[in-house]
Scaffold this motif. Structure first.
Motif, PDB file in Angstrom:
ATOM      1  N   LEU A  48       0.836  -1.205   0.000  1.00  0.00           N
ATOM      2  CA  LEU A  48       0.000   0.000   0.000  1.00  0.00           C
ATOM      3  C   LEU A  48       0.871   1.255   0.000  1.00  0.00           C
ATOM      4  CD1 LEU A  48      -2.595  -1.251   2.644  1.00  0.00           C
ATOM      5  CD2 LEU A  48      -3.001  -0.970   0.179  1.00  0.00           C
ATOM      6  N   VAL A  49       1.954   1.213   0.785  1.00  0.00           N
ATOM      7  CA  VAL A  49       2.852   2.370   0.837  1.00  0.00           C
ATOM      8  C   VAL A  49       3.464   2.598  -0.550  1.00  0.00           C
ATOM      9  CG1 VAL A  49       5.052   3.210   1.791  1.00  0.00           C
ATOM     10  CG2 VAL A  49       3.337   2.184   3.316  1.00  0.00           C
ATOM     11  N   ALA A  50       3.864   1.513  -1.208  1.00  0.00           N
ATOM     12  CA  ALA A  50       4.470   1.638  -2.544  1.00  0.00           C
ATOM     13  C   ALA A  50       3.461   2.207  -3.550  1.00  0.00           C
ATOM     14  CB  ALA A  50       4.982   0.276  -3.015  1.00  0.00           C
ATOM     15  N   LEU A  51       2.219   1.760  -3.452  1.00  0.00           N
ATOM     16  CA  LEU A  51       1.176   2.282  -4.349  1.00  0.00           C
ATOM     17  C   LEU A  51       1.010   3.791  -4.149  1.00  0.00           C
ATOM     18  CD1 LEU A  51      -1.783  -0.271  -4.168  1.00  0.00           C
ATOM     19  CD2 LEU A  51      -0.499   0.426  -6.203  1.00  0.00           C
ATOM     20  N   GLY A  52       0.938   4.182  -2.870  1.00  0.00           N
ATOM     21  CA  GLY A  52       0.785   5.595  -2.542  1.00  0.00           C
ATOM     22  C   GLY A  52       1.955   6.406  -3.091  1.00  0.00           C
ATOM     23  N   GLU A  53       3.142   5.825  -2.965  1.00  0.00           N
ATOM     24  CA  GLU A  53       4.343   6.528  -3.425  1.00  0.00           C
ATOM     25  C   GLU A  53       4.330   6.739  -4.923  1.00  0.00           C
ATOM     26  OE1 GLU A  53       7.807   5.180  -0.514  1.00  0.00           O
ATOM     27  OE2 GLU A  53       8.524   5.539  -2.556  1.00  0.00           O
ATOM     28  N   GLU A  54       3.814   5.746  -5.649  1.00  0.00           N
ATOM     29  CA  GLU A  54       3.800   5.872  -7.111  1.00  0.00           C
ATOM     30  C   GLU A  54       2.971   7.063  -7.560  1.00  0.00           C
ATOM     31  OE1 GLU A  54       3.241   2.664  -9.852  1.00  0.00           O
ATOM     32  OE2 GLU A  54       4.127   1.266  -8.397  1.00  0.00           O
ATOM     33  N   ILE A  55       1.916   7.346  -6.811  1.00  0.00           N
ATOM     34  CA  ILE A  55       1.065   8.471  -7.182  1.00  0.00           C
ATOM     35  C   ILE A  55       1.555   9.771  -6.543  1.00  0.00           C
ATOM     36  CG2 ILE A  55      -1.298   9.410  -7.062  1.00  0.00           C
ATOM     37  CD1 ILE A  55      -1.604   6.941  -8.567  1.00  0.00           C
ATOM     38  N   TRP A  56       1.955   9.666  -5.270  1.00  0.00           N
ATOM     39  CA  TRP A  56       2.121  10.879  -4.480  1.00  0.00           C
ATOM     40  C   TRP A  56       3.573  11.188  -4.109  1.00  0.00           C
ATOM     41  CZ3 TRP A  56      -0.557  14.997  -3.888  1.00  0.00           C
ATOM     42  CH2 TRP A  56      -0.351  15.843  -2.799  1.00  0.00           C
ATOM     43  N   GLY A  57       4.486  10.257  -4.340  1.00  0.00           N
ATOM     44  CA  GLY A  57       5.875  10.459  -3.936  1.00  0.00           C
ATOM     45  C   GLY A  57       6.098  10.036  -2.496  1.00  0.00           C
ATOM     46  N   PRO A  58       7.316  10.262  -1.994  1.00  0.00           N
ATOM     47  CA  PRO A  58       7.695   9.708  -0.695  1.00  0.00           C
ATOM     48  C   PRO A  58       7.077  10.383   0.531  1.00  0.00           C
ATOM     49  CG  PRO A  58       9.502  10.982  -1.624  1.00  0.00           C
ATOM     50  CD  PRO A  58       8.410  10.976  -2.646  1.00  0.00           C
ATOM     51  N   GLU A  77      -5.396  11.159   2.671  1.00  0.00           N
ATOM     52  CA  GLU A  77      -5.770  10.023   1.820  1.00  0.00           C
ATOM     53  C   GLU A  77      -4.789   8.869   1.942  1.00  0.00           C
ATOM     54  OE1 GLU A  77      -8.631  10.201   0.911  1.00  0.00           O
ATOM     55  OE2 GLU A  77      -8.977  12.354   0.904  1.00  0.00           O
ATOM     56  N   LEU A  78      -3.523   9.182   2.250  1.00  0.00           N
ATOM     57  CA  LEU A  78      -2.563   8.096   2.426  1.00  0.00           C
ATOM     58  C   LEU A  78      -2.955   7.236   3.627  1.00  0.00           C
ATOM     59  CD1 LEU A  78       0.829   9.872   1.647  1.00  0.00           C
ATOM     60  CD2 LEU A  78      -0.374   8.179   0.250  1.00  0.00           C
ATOM     61  N   ASP A  79      -3.451   7.858   4.679  1.00  0.00           N
ATOM     62  CA  ASP A  79      -3.863   7.068   5.842  1.00  0.00           C
ATOM     63  C   ASP A  79      -5.113   6.240   5.546  1.00  0.00           C
ATOM     64  OD1 ASP A  79      -1.692   7.832   7.194  1.00  0.00           O
ATOM     65  OD2 ASP A  79      -2.728   8.734   8.903  1.00  0.00           O
ATOM     66  N   VAL A  80      -5.970   6.767   4.690  1.00  0.00           N
ATOM     67  CA  VAL A  80      -7.128   5.968   4.256  1.00  0.00           C
ATOM     68  C   VAL A  80      -6.617   4.721   3.534  1.00  0.00           C
ATOM     69  CG1 VAL A  80      -9.174   5.919   2.763  1.00  0.00           C
ATOM     70  CG2 VAL A  80      -8.619   8.005   4.041  1.00  0.00           C
ATOM     71  N   LEU A  81      -5.583   4.948   2.719  1.00  0.00           N
ATOM     72  CA  LEU A  81      -4.976   3.838   1.961  1.00  0.00           C
ATOM     73  C   LEU A  81      -4.284   2.844   2.896  1.00  0.00           C
ATOM     74  CD1 LEU A  81      -3.894   2.706  -0.827  1.00  0.00           C
ATOM     75  CD2 LEU A  81      -1.962   4.252  -0.529  1.00  0.00           C
ATOM     76  N   TYR A  82      -3.333   3.333   3.707  1.00  0.00           N
ATOM     77  CA  TYR A  82      -2.530   2.428   4.558  1.00  0.00           C
ATOM     78  C   TYR A  82      -3.397   1.613   5.507  1.00  0.00           C
ATOM     79  CZ  TYR A  82       1.379   5.673   3.469  1.00  0.00           C
ATOM     80  OH  TYR A  82       2.312   6.454   2.869  1.00  0.00           O
ATOM     81  N   SER A  83      -4.453   2.235   6.036  1.00  0.00           N
ATOM     82  CA  SER A  83      -5.235   1.564   7.071  1.00  0.00           C
ATOM     83  C   SER A  83      -6.085   0.431   6.502  1.00  0.00           C
ATOM     84  CB  SER A  83      -6.148   2.581   7.765  1.00  0.00           C
ATOM     85  OG  SER A  83      -7.079   3.083   6.826  1.00  0.00           O
ATOM     86  N   SER A  84      -6.176   0.373   5.166  1.00  0.00           N
ATOM     87  CA  SER A  84      -7.085  -0.622   4.579  1.00  0.00           C
ATOM     88  C   SER A  84      -6.599  -2.052   4.793  1.00  0.00           C
ATOM     89  CB  SER A  84      -7.295  -0.336   3.092  1.00  0.00           C
ATOM     90  OG  SER A  84      -6.081  -0.515   2.395  1.00  0.00           O
TER      91      SER A  84
END
Ligand code: ADP
Ligand code: ASP
Ligand code: MG
Length: 404
Positions: A51-61, A67-74
């Motif tokens: 999930l972290v890698a997916l977020g990074e691809e869109i949003w960077g490091p 929204e990243l926390d919505v993603l990670y918590s899933s």
């Protein structure tokens, strides 16, 4: 009478459907003995990384975003559902809880939120009804209803917080090792399991990189006097008890070695040695929510000095950029950084009463030709910064030096 036990299962423990069914059987064993159990789970192994890698691809490091926390918590949402289903499958009544459904409240610092309070009513009602609550670790919810996460490894902290809120008899951290070892058993095959470790030592080891427990979970256990134990999900055994009373129980000078390989250092050279400079350098970094660790300032020559500190590697680029601006403001000569360092620490309450631990650390590293870049000490620990490539060698030589 049965006890109330909070059991936290980490990623490997819930890494596949078979393992999840194994967890359900383990929980069932306790329930059948008459214990009340609350389960806290992490995401399946590898899931949060994905999930972290997916977020990074869109949003960077950068990781500080709603929204990243919505993603990670899933990831944890998936686990609580699967673990609850598995429990039901083996005949244990269970009910999953997202942080929002408890609620488990945190502040609004996305990516590293802190728990503010847990309303224990819903969990207590479930327990009273003979239901095993299955709580999503790592996540929280703000007073405004926003989803947050507690920082990597944060499910341990969720578990201890739940145990504190419920005044549980014990919080068991069930993981892929059968306790706390004298060093990371993945690196040091000869590391030994400790039956007990003092709270103070565990706090140091966790803060200095032993990821077997999230540092804030140890801190919370200390504050609320939650009996905390690290055990294996897969094998039996007593594991390691984090003890609040004993001091130097085994009589050892050093109890364990921790290492953190994801560190970076930043140096500002040629800054004026006058009051206020250290604060001008560090304040903007802290304001950006970047944790600064070891700080070293040289004695000055010609009224100029060098100032070095370490940060976690993911914060390196941002910290270096901030320091570039600061260095111009304060007229420093140069800013340089090294993102390939690691921190190796020896920890033990026995150090208090033994002189000469530092010299043994330095000699052991010198014998291996390892250069020490920075040193920091407290009453019960000595940490050194070394080139990342020497991490394993440093841990091994110190483990041998102190006969662990
Ligand atoms: P979980 O997914 O169950 O939370 P973690 O990977 O976060 O598990 O933590 C367990 C890991 O911690 C072990 O597999 C081990 O490699 C590592 N570890 C580091 N230092 C120690 C130590 N001193 N004792 C035991 N395990 C350690
Ligand atoms: N799933 C989260 C992580 O991987 C939390 C945890 O495992 O404790 O960091
Ligand atoms: Mg963990």
């Amino acid at each position: 009478m049965g006890r109330l036990i909070v059991q936290k299962y980490g990623g490997t423990s819930v890494g596949s459907p078979e393992r999840i069914l194994g967890v359900a059987q383990r929980v069932k064993g306790y329930v059948e003995k008459g214990d009340k159990v609350v389960v806290v789970v992490s995401a399946m192994s590898g899931e949060t990384n994905r999930l972290v890698a997916l977020g990074e691809e869109i949003w960077g490091p950068q990781f500080n975003h709603r929204e990243l926390d919505v993603l990670y918590s899933s990831g944890e949402q998936v686990s609580i559902a699967l673990v609850s289903l598995a429990l039901e499958k083996v005949g244990v009544t269970a009910k999953s809880f997202l942080a929002d459904q408890i609620p488990l409240r945190t502040n609004g610092e996305f990516g590293k939120a802190r728990i503010v309070e847990i309303e224990s009513k819903s969990l207590k009602e479930a327990i009273a009804d003979g239901i095993v609550p299955v709580v999503a670790g790592f996540q929280g919810v703000t007073a405004d209803g926003l989803i947050t996460t507690l920082g990597r490894g944060g499910s341990d902290t969720s578990a201890v917080a739940v145990a504190a809120a419920l005044d549980a008899d014990e919080c068991e951290i069930c993981t892929d090792v059968d306790g706390v070892y004298t060093a990371d058993p993945r690196i040091i095959k000869k590391a030994n399991r400790l039956d007990q470790i003092t709270f103070e030592e565990m706090l140091e080891l966790a803060s200095l990189g032993s990821k077997v427990l999230h540092p804030r979970s140890v801190e919370l256990a200390g504050r609320h006097k939650v009996p905390l134990r690290v055990v294996s999900t897969f094998e039996g055994g007593q594991g390691t008890l984090i003890s609040f009373d004993g001091d130097d129980m085994e009589g050892a000078v050093v109890s364990g070695i921790a290492h953190a390989a994801d560190e970076a250092k930043i140096t500002i050279e040629g800054v004026a040695d006058i009051p206020g400079v250290a604060s001008k350098i560090i304040s903007p970094v802290s304001a950006a929510n970047i944790d600064v660790d070891m700080i070293v300032q040289n004695t000055s020559a010609d009224g100029l000095t060098d100032f070095t500190f370490t940060v976690k590697r993911p914060d390196f680029d941002e910290a270096l950029a901030l320091l570039g601006t600061v260095s111009e403001e304060i007229g420093a000569r140069k800013v340089s950084g090294d993102p390939q360092i690691s921190k190796v620490s020896v920890v033990g309450v026995g150090m208090r009463s033994h002189a000469g631990v530092a010299s043994r650390v330095f000699e052991a590293l010198a014998k291996e030709g390892i250069n020490i870049q920075m040193i920091s000490t407290s009453e019960i620990k000595i940490s050194v910064v070394v080139d990342e490539k020497y991490t394993e060698l440093a841990v091994r030589s110190l483990h041998e030096e102190f006969n662990l």
